[in-house]
Design a protein around this motif. Structure first.
Motif, PDB file in Angstrom:
ATOM      1  N   GLY A  61       0.827  -1.214   0.000  1.00  0.00           N
ATOM      2  CA  GLY A  61       0.000   0.000   0.000  1.00  0.00           C
ATOM      3  C   GLY A  61       0.857   1.259   0.000  1.00  0.00           C
ATOM      4  N   VAL A  62       1.909   1.257   0.808  1.00  0.00           N
ATOM      5  CA  VAL A  62       2.822   2.411   0.837  1.00  0.00           C
ATOM      6  C   VAL A  62       3.479   2.584  -0.535  1.00  0.00           C
ATOM      7  N   ALA A  63       3.896   1.486  -1.132  1.00  0.00           N
ATOM      8  CA  ALA A  63       4.559   1.566  -2.448  1.00  0.00           C
ATOM      9  C   ALA A  63       3.611   2.135  -3.501  1.00  0.00           C
ATOM     10  N   ARG A  64       2.387   1.627  -3.535  1.00  0.00           N
ATOM     11  CA  ARG A  64       1.420   2.121  -4.541  1.00  0.00           C
ATOM     12  C   ARG A  64       1.148   3.600  -4.349  1.00  0.00           C
ATOM     13  N   SER A  65       1.000   4.029  -3.084  1.00  0.00           N
ATOM     14  CA  SER A  65       0.710   5.445  -2.822  1.00  0.00           C
ATOM     15  C   SER A  65       1.898   6.334  -3.197  1.00  0.00           C
ATOM     16  N   GLY A  71       5.536  10.694  -3.937  1.00  0.00           N
ATOM     17  CA  GLY A  71       6.004  11.096  -2.613  1.00  0.00           C
ATOM     18  C   GLY A  71       5.004  10.620  -1.578  1.00  0.00           C
ATOM     19  N   VAL A  72       5.081  11.153  -0.374  1.00  0.00           N
ATOM     20  CA  VAL A  72       4.155  10.758   0.685  1.00  0.00           C
ATOM     21  C   VAL A  72       3.185  11.902   0.958  1.00  0.00           C
ATOM     22  N   ASP A  73       1.931  11.637   0.666  1.00  0.00           N
ATOM     23  CA  ASP A  73       0.853  12.590   0.918  1.00  0.00           C
ATOM     24  C   ASP A  73      -0.046  11.938   1.963  1.00  0.00           C
ATOM     25  N   GLY A  74      -0.075  12.507   3.179  1.00  0.00           N
ATOM     26  CA  GLY A  74      -0.774  11.870   4.301  1.00  0.00           C
ATOM     27  C   GLY A  74      -2.190  11.423   3.979  1.00  0.00           C
ATOM     28  N   PRO A  75      -3.066  12.330   3.521  1.00  0.00           N
ATOM     29  CA  PRO A  75      -4.461  11.927   3.269  1.00  0.00           C
ATOM     30  C   PRO A  75      -4.575  10.830   2.208  1.00  0.00           C
ATOM     31  N   PRO A 134       9.609   1.118   1.300  1.00  0.00           N
ATOM     32  CA  PRO A 134       9.562   1.853   0.028  1.00  0.00           C
ATOM     33  C   PRO A 134       9.938   3.335   0.167  1.00  0.00           C
ATOM     34  N   VAL A 135       9.638   3.925   1.315  1.00  0.00           N
ATOM     35  CA  VAL A 135      10.002   5.332   1.546  1.00  0.00           C
ATOM     36  C   VAL A 135      11.522   5.473   1.589  1.00  0.00           C
ATOM     37  N   GLY A 136      12.175   4.542   2.296  1.00  0.00           N
ATOM     38  CA  GLY A 136      13.640   4.574   2.367  1.00  0.00           C
ATOM     39  C   GLY A 136      14.274   4.393   1.000  1.00  0.00           C
ATOM     40  N   LEU A 137      13.653   3.536   0.179  1.00  0.00           N
ATOM     41  CA  LEU A 137      14.191   3.314  -1.165  1.00  0.00           C
ATOM     42  C   LEU A 137      14.088   4.580  -2.014  1.00  0.00           C
ATOM     43  N   VAL A 138      12.886   5.125  -2.113  1.00  0.00           N
ATOM     44  CA  VAL A 138      12.666   6.231  -3.062  1.00  0.00           C
ATOM     45  C   VAL A 138      13.430   7.490  -2.652  1.00  0.00           C
TER      46      VAL A 138
END
Ligand code: AR6
Ligand code: MG
Length: 325
Positions: A61-65, A71-75, A134-138
């Motif tokens: 789910g984190v990867a798809r988002s 990037g990371v968008d909270g909502p 995935p966050v650490g990777l990107v």
């Protein structure tokens, strides 16, 4: 594709395959304080399918988002994690996240339900750290962005500072290892890097304990020093130790993590993320990969994340698009 680009994709694939293989290999032993070494060895060598749990489900789910938002968008991450959970709620989720997703379905703001959990203290479970690879990777080339994204990604379900710090440290470890040269760089340098993110406090003290453990320490000593439980404060150091104790072999590191007992699926999954980011796809035994649920989908997502990482780090700062927190 250049050699560097190919290497990066290899590392991203290794990381996501490591997350899923560790999760699935650890799952049958979750919660056992004593894990029988022979039982682990038989299971590791068996041909049975490797089915993963919420650790990998949420990581996907984190990867798809990340891919969707660049990037990371909270909502938007909250909505994706809720969709992921609701499609397969039987994956073995912790107690907190399903409550968050139920409140989101009632219209709550993306980070509001997490702050209500556990008497208003928020969760310090390991769930934000277990899904953060995935966050650490990107964001591996931008440590400040990596930390901000990891924290935002945690806030959906983990309002407690320790739950969020665990996610920041696990993401930073993945980010450091994914570009570390296995032949040249001492992987223990990852602890110095993490020390800059946790200069004091309880996590710093746990990182110091990881640094102080020798590779001859007994499992009993390791568990007494670091723990093997469901909190981020225990799982992050335990996974670091499992990796650093055998940094040249993903199967040895993951199998060791399972044998530590406790939250076996999550600690083995986090260990697999570290070893896979460091060693790459080739470190994942073909026999494991053949048994692994949705291995092709994990590889496809890893390749897409690698393309995003390359385009994101090449873009001028102002064009990077994603919200940082
Ligand atoms: N006070 C008391 N206990 C707590 C607190 C707190 N503030 N925070 C967490 N716990 P949760 P997760 C305990 O529910 O982090 C799956 O099996 C409490 O017992 O937020 O996503 C995965 O495979 C709580 O239920 O979910 C992982 O192993 C537990 O920590 C794990 O669950 C987990 O926190 C991930 O769980
Ligand atoms: Mg678990």
């Amino acid at each position: 594709m250049s050699r560097d680009a190919a290497d990066l994709s290899e590392r991203f694939r290794g990381c996501l395959l490591g997350v899923a293989a560790g999760d699935a290999l650890g799952a049958p032993f979750e919660g056992l304080s004593q894990v029988d070494a022979d039982a682990v060895a038989r299971w590791v060598a068996s041909p049975a399918p490797l089915r993963w749990t919420d650790d990998t489900h949420m990581t996907l789910g984190v990867a798809r988002s990340l891919l969707d938002c660049k990037g990371v968008d909270g909502p938007r991450l909250a909505a994706e994690l809720a969709r992921t959970h609701d499609a397969e709620p039987w994956r073995g989720y912790g107690a907190g996240p399903p409550q968050v997703f139920a409140a989101l379905a009632q219209g709550a703001a993306w980070d509001a339900p997490a702050a209500q959990l556990f008497g208003g203290g928020g969760s310090f479970g390991n769930g934000a750290a277990m899904r953060v690879a995935p966050v650490g990777l990107v964001a591996h080339r931008a440590p400040d962005t990596l930390a901000a994204w990891a924290r935002t990604s945690a806030r959906v379900t983990h309002a407690h500072e320790l739950g969020q710090q665990a996610a920041v440290l696990q993401a930073a470890a993945v980010g450091w290892l994914v570009t570390a040269e296995p032949a040249g760089r001492d992987p223990a340098g990852v602890l110095d890097h993490l020390g800059t993110l946790a200069p004091d406090g309880v996590f710093r003290e746990r990182l110091d304990r990881v640094a102080g453990l020798t590779s001859s320490a007994s499992m009993r000593t390791v568990v007494a020093e670091l723990g093997n439980g469901i909190t981020g404060l225990e799982a992050v150091p335990a996974a670091l130790h499992a990796f650093l104790r055998q940094p040249r072999s993903l199967p040895d590191a993951v199998t060791y993590a399972v044998r530590l007992g406790g939250d076996t699926d999550t600690i083995a999954s986090m260990t697999g993320a570290l070893a896979g980011a460091f060693l790459g796809e080739a470190a994942v035994p073909p026999a494991w990969r053949d048994r692994l649920e949705a291995a092709d989908e994990l590889v496809r997502l890893a390749d897409a994340l690698a393309r995003l990482a390359r385009s994101w780090s090449a873009a001028p700062r102002g064009d990077r698009g994603a919200r940082e927190g």
